[in-house]
Structure formats: structure tokens, C-alpha cells
Design a protein around this motif. Structure first.
Motif: not given
Length: 185
Positions: A21, A25, A28, A46
Motif C-alpha cells: 500500500e 501511495r 500515486s 506525504m
């Protein structure tokens, strides 16, 4: 580095790295697909510790999913700039270089992460989330036709997004599509 539009993942190792995950991220964060970033810039973007992001960036580079585009020395420190090797990644199970057990692991990780994201989206904005389940009785040729239509729809939207000429605010969405034969009860 020339960035691909889509990279089909057929390697178990790449799929394993991509199914994490936090690594998805990180990928992305490159919504513009053009601006290389350092691990530190990604971490700041982030709101995560730089050491944590740096580790996962190294794993993405090692798997060939993130590429080094350049370096810059600042005060004796070498900054490394990275860009995804493709704008989109697609795991192709049927071509994957592993046995059924490896494929099952990737499916499980992918669906677990999708489930977490979907449940979070439902909690935040239930009216903007969709889950439709259809139970269809199809012939083999109808199943093939449906599969082709679903792939065509995905390709159509991928192309549409790629050709978009506006800088208006975009949100990221995940779509999981599957057609499989259900065992009889």
C-alpha cells in the motif's frame, strides 16, 4: 528516461513490491507524471518520515518500477530524483512467472489493500463509492465477449485521461474488475 504509458507486471517480484500500500501511495504522488522527486520530497508531500519513504523508494527502484532520472549535489549531499517507469501499472496474472500459490498471494494482498481503501472511502463519502456485484450465467463465448468489453472500457478511460489537456483538480480512483467462473454450490 522515457516513461511508458502502461507497464504490464508479469514478474512475481514486481507484483509483490507493487501490492504494498505505501509503495502504491508513493507512485500515486506522481499525478503529474512529469516531475521527478527525491525520497525527501515525497516524504514531505506525504507527511511521513524520510527514512521510511527512502526505504520504500529503494524497493521500487530495485524492482524496476521507479527510475533514477538525475542527481544534484547540495552541501555535499547527493539528491537522487526519481520518476515511475510508467504512468500506469497493470498486474497481468495470466502471464505471471509464478505458480498458483504466488498468484494467490498477490491477489490476496491486492484485494486486502483495495478493501481497506474502499471501506475508508465508504466511511468518508458513501454516496461517491460504488460496489456492484453481478451473478451472470454465460456461455464461454459470452464470457470472452464480456472480458473484452471490460478491457476495452478500461483502455478507453486510460486513453481519455492520458489525452486530457486540462490542469483542473483531479482525484485518484481505484477500480478492480474481475470475471471468474464460480463453482457450483
Amino acid at each position: 528516461m522515457k516513461q511508458l504509458d502502461v507497464l504490464d507486471i508479469t514478474s512475481f517480484e514486481q507484483a509483490k513490491v507493487l501490492s504494498h500500500e505505501l509503495r502504491r501511495r508513493i507512485l500515486s504522488q506522481y499525478t503529474d507524471n512529469q516531475v521527478p522527486r527525491t525520497a525527501k520530497q515525497l516524504a514531505d508531500q506525504m507527511n511521513l518520515p524520510a527514512s521510511k519513504v527512502h526505504y520504500h523508494v529503494r524497493e521500487l527502484v530495485k524492482a524496476g518500477l521507479l527510475g533514477l532520472t538525475g542527481t544534484n549535489e547540495v552541501n555535499g549531499i547527493v539528491e537522487k530524483y526519481y520518476l515511475p517507469v510508467a504512468k500506469d501499472f497493470r498486474i497481468v496474472l495470466k502471464d505471471m512467472d509464478t505458480q498458483l500459490e504466488g498468484k494467490q498471494k498477490i491477489i490476496n494482498q491486492t484485494l486486502t489493500e483495495f478493501r481497506k481503501g474502499f471501506l475508508q472511502a465508504m466511511a468518508e463519502e458513501a454516496e461517491n463509492s460504488m460496489l456492484d456485484v453481478y451473478h451472470l450465467h454465460l456461455t464461454a463465448s459470452e464470457k470472452e465477449e464480456l472480458t473484452k468489453e471490460i478491457k476495452s472500457l478500461g483502455e478507453k478511460w486510460h486513453q481519455k485521461v492520458k489525452e486530457r489537456e486540462t490542469d483542473e483538480m483531479k482525484s485518484q480512483y481505484e477500480i478492480v474488475l474481475s470475471v471468474y467462473k464460480k463453482e457450483s454450490d
